[in-house]
Design a protein around this motif. Structure first.
Motif, PDB file in Angstrom:
ATOM      1  N   ALA A  95     -50.950 -30.649 -23.571  1.00 29.10           N
ATOM      2  CA  ALA A  95     -51.030 -29.611 -22.544  1.00 29.10           C
ATOM      3  C   ALA A  95     -50.041 -29.859 -21.409  1.00 29.10           C
ATOM      4  O   ALA A  95     -49.537 -28.912 -20.803  1.00 29.10           O
ATOM      5  CB  ALA A  95     -52.452 -29.536 -21.993  1.00 29.10           C
ATOM      6  N   GLN A  96     -49.743 -31.100 -21.126  1.00 23.12           N
ATOM      7  CA  GLN A  96     -48.851 -31.450 -20.018  1.00 23.12           C
ATOM      8  C   GLN A  96     -47.482 -30.779 -20.148  1.00 23.12           C
ATOM      9  O   GLN A  96     -46.851 -30.433 -19.149  1.00 23.12           O
ATOM     10  CB  GLN A  96     -48.686 -32.973 -19.945  1.00 23.12           C
ATOM     11  CG  GLN A  96     -47.929 -33.458 -18.727  1.00 23.12           C
ATOM     12  CD  GLN A  96     -48.628 -33.140 -17.409  1.00 23.12           C
ATOM     13  OE1 GLN A  96     -49.838 -33.269 -17.294  1.00 23.12           O
ATOM     14  NE2 GLN A  96     -47.869 -32.714 -16.420  1.00 23.12           N
ATOM     15  N   LYS A 136     -51.548 -27.017 -13.630  1.00 20.72           N
ATOM     16  CA  LYS A 136     -51.915 -28.400 -13.924  1.00 20.72           C
ATOM     17  C   LYS A 136     -52.845 -28.453 -15.122  1.00 20.72           C
ATOM     18  O   LYS A 136     -53.392 -27.442 -15.553  1.00 20.72           O
ATOM     19  CB  LYS A 136     -52.598 -29.037 -12.717  1.00 20.72           C
ATOM     20  CG  LYS A 136     -53.907 -28.373 -12.318  1.00 20.72           C
ATOM     21  CD  LYS A 136     -54.494 -29.026 -11.074  1.00 20.72           C
ATOM     22  CE  LYS A 136     -55.775 -28.318 -10.653  1.00 20.72           C
ATOM     23  NZ  LYS A 136     -56.354 -28.923  -9.463  1.00 20.72           N
ATOM     24  N   THR A 137     -53.005 -29.652 -15.634  1.00 20.93           N
ATOM     25  CA  THR A 137     -53.989 -29.882 -16.681  1.00 20.93           C
ATOM     26  C   THR A 137     -55.308 -30.254 -16.010  1.00 20.93           C
ATOM     27  O   THR A 137     -55.347 -30.633 -14.834  1.00 20.93           O
ATOM     28  CB  THR A 137     -53.559 -31.024 -17.620  1.00 20.93           C
ATOM     29  OG1 THR A 137     -53.412 -32.217 -16.853  1.00 20.93           O
ATOM     30  CG2 THR A 137     -52.260 -30.704 -18.329  1.00 20.93           C
ATOM     31  N   LYS A 138     -56.385 -30.146 -16.795  1.00 21.76           N
ATOM     32  CA  LYS A 138     -57.693 -30.543 -16.279  1.00 21.76           C
ATOM     33  C   LYS A 138     -58.432 -31.262 -17.397  1.00 21.76           C
ATOM     34  O   LYS A 138     -58.551 -30.730 -18.499  1.00 21.76           O
ATOM     35  CB  LYS A 138     -58.482 -29.318 -15.813  1.00 21.76           C
ATOM     36  CG  LYS A 138     -59.799 -29.704 -15.187  1.00 21.76           C
ATOM     37  CD  LYS A 138     -60.450 -28.526 -14.514  1.00 21.76           C
ATOM     38  CE  LYS A 138     -61.631 -29.029 -13.730  1.00 21.76           C
ATOM     39  NZ  LYS A 138     -62.856 -28.409 -14.046  1.00 21.76           N
ATOM     40  N   VAL A 157     -54.666 -33.885 -23.407  1.00 22.66           N
ATOM     41  CA  VAL A 157     -53.961 -33.690 -22.146  1.00 22.66           C
ATOM     42  C   VAL A 157     -52.442 -33.872 -22.311  1.00 22.66           C
ATOM     43  O   VAL A 157     -51.663 -33.182 -21.658  1.00 22.66           O
ATOM     44  CB  VAL A 157     -54.533 -34.609 -21.043  1.00 22.66           C
ATOM     45  CG1 VAL A 157     -54.292 -36.076 -21.376  1.00 22.66           C
ATOM     46  CG2 VAL A 157     -53.951 -34.263 -19.684  1.00 22.66           C
ATOM     47  N   VAL A 177     -47.229 -27.431 -18.167  1.00 22.07           N
ATOM     48  CA  VAL A 177     -47.354 -27.372 -16.714  1.00 22.07           C
ATOM     49  C   VAL A 177     -46.049 -26.855 -16.106  1.00 22.07           C
ATOM     50  O   VAL A 177     -44.960 -27.265 -16.495  1.00 22.07           O
ATOM     51  CB  VAL A 177     -47.737 -28.750 -16.135  1.00 22.07           C
ATOM     52  CG1 VAL A 177     -47.687 -28.746 -14.615  1.00 22.07           C
ATOM     53  CG2 VAL A 177     -49.127 -29.153 -16.615  1.00 22.07           C
ATOM     54  N   PHE A 236     -48.689 -22.007 -15.344  1.00 14.91           N
ATOM     55  CA  PHE A 236     -49.640 -23.108 -15.460  1.00 14.91           C
ATOM     56  C   PHE A 236     -49.373 -24.099 -14.335  1.00 14.91           C
ATOM     57  O   PHE A 236     -48.245 -24.537 -14.133  1.00 14.91           O
ATOM     58  CB  PHE A 236     -49.506 -23.810 -16.811  1.00 14.91           C
ATOM     59  CG  PHE A 236     -49.952 -22.967 -17.972  1.00 14.91           C
ATOM     60  CD1 PHE A 236     -51.274 -22.559 -18.085  1.00 14.91           C
ATOM     61  CD2 PHE A 236     -49.060 -22.573 -18.944  1.00 14.91           C
ATOM     62  CE1 PHE A 236     -51.693 -21.769 -19.153  1.00 14.91           C
ATOM     63  CE2 PHE A 236     -49.466 -21.793 -20.017  1.00 14.91           C
ATOM     64  CZ  PHE A 236     -50.783 -21.387 -20.117  1.00 14.91           C
ATOM     65  N   GLY A 276     -57.078 -31.130 -22.970  1.00 18.53           N
ATOM     66  CA  GLY A 276     -55.994 -30.155 -23.025  1.00 18.53           C
ATOM     67  C   GLY A 276     -56.231 -28.867 -22.274  1.00 18.53           C
ATOM     68  O   GLY A 276     -55.513 -27.891 -22.484  1.00 18.53           O
ATOM     69  N   GLU A 277     -57.202 -28.839 -21.380  1.00 15.47           N
ATOM     70  CA  GLU A 277     -57.456 -27.628 -20.594  1.00 15.47           C
ATOM     71  C   GLU A 277     -56.347 -27.458 -19.551  1.00 15.47           C
ATOM     72  O   GLU A 277     -55.891 -28.424 -18.957  1.00 15.47           O
ATOM     73  CB  GLU A 277     -58.819 -27.728 -19.911  1.00 15.47           C
ATOM     74  CG  GLU A 277     -59.287 -26.443 -19.295  1.00 15.47           C
ATOM     75  CD  GLU A 277     -60.721 -26.528 -18.775  1.00 15.47           C
ATOM     76  OE1 GLU A 277     -61.355 -25.474 -18.699  1.00 15.47           O
ATOM     77  OE2 GLU A 277     -61.188 -27.634 -18.451  1.00 15.47           O
ATOM     78  N   LEU A 278     -55.928 -26.206 -19.335  1.00 17.08           N
ATOM     79  CA  LEU A 278     -54.860 -25.894 -18.390  1.00 17.08           C
ATOM     80  C   LEU A 278     -55.345 -24.900 -17.347  1.00 17.08           C
ATOM     81  O   LEU A 278     -56.096 -23.975 -17.657  1.00 17.08           O
ATOM     82  CB  LEU A 278     -53.662 -25.285 -19.114  1.00 17.08           C
ATOM     83  CG  LEU A 278     -52.769 -26.254 -19.868  1.00 17.08           C
ATOM     84  CD1 LEU A 278     -52.013 -25.545 -20.963  1.00 17.08           C
ATOM     85  CD2 LEU A 278     -51.800 -26.908 -18.909  1.00 17.08           C
TER      86      LEU A 278
END
Length: 174
Positions: free
Chosen positions: A76-77, A14-16, A73, A80, A12, A20-22
């Motif tokens: 999800a972070q 980065k987040t977007k 986010v 990364v 992974f 919480g999208e990766l």
């Protein structure tokens, strides 16, 4: 699941957005053929499953993923830079004539200058290149697997002839 029961797909990057999208960068060549219903992230040595809610693949070796239970986010972070794996039973079937560097594990490596080095005990994929590990004179040595180093591969005899850069073995043996 243990790491030995899985194969490496990518990591992974980065987040977007805020939901919480990766973004996943693939280091697996045929990533379009993979089944992404569940991905495993290496979290401090433990293979943690993440169930895919949706995903979109891109031709630049990346994909965007939403996972169940990752709805922000901040959650999800934590993923990364984590390596991502799939179970071995999800690996796409290969044709008989498809040969990868991973197939060299167990082959006997020889160098044009130093003669027989020993059995390749591991092949690892790193960004930019593959690395073979050989137990030579009771010391693990590593060398890149690429067209500049490999002279010949005999898959019937399970041998590989390499031309190691001058001084490479000295780095390990001194």
């Amino acid at each position: 699941m243990k790491k030995e029961e899985a194969f490496y797909v990518g990591y992974f990057t980065k987040t977007k957005g805020l939901k919480g999208e990766l973004q996943l960068f693939f280091e697996f060549d045929d990533y379009e053929k993979l089944d992404f219903d569940v991905l495993f992230a290496d979290m401090n040595g433990k293979m943690v499953p993440f169930f895919t809610a949706s995903h979109k693949l891109y031709p630049n070796s990346t994909g965007l993923f939403f996972f169940d239970d990752l709805d922000h986010v901040d959650k999800a972070q934590a993923l990364v830079k984590k390596k991502v794996y799939l179970p071995l039973d999800k690996m796409p079937e290969r044709g008989e004539d498809e040969f990868t560097y991973f197939d060299l594990e167990g082959f006997t490596a020889s160098d044009e200058t130093h003669g027989e080095l020993g059995e390749i005990i591991a092949v690892n994929e790193y960004p930019q290149q593959f690395i073979a590990t050989v137990l030579y004179k009771k010391t693990e040595i590593m060398f890149p697997l690429n067209d500049d180093i490999i002279v010949e591969i005999d898959d019937e005899e399970e041998t590989i002839l390499v031309n190691l850069p001058e001084g490479l073995l000295d780095v390990y043996l001194t």
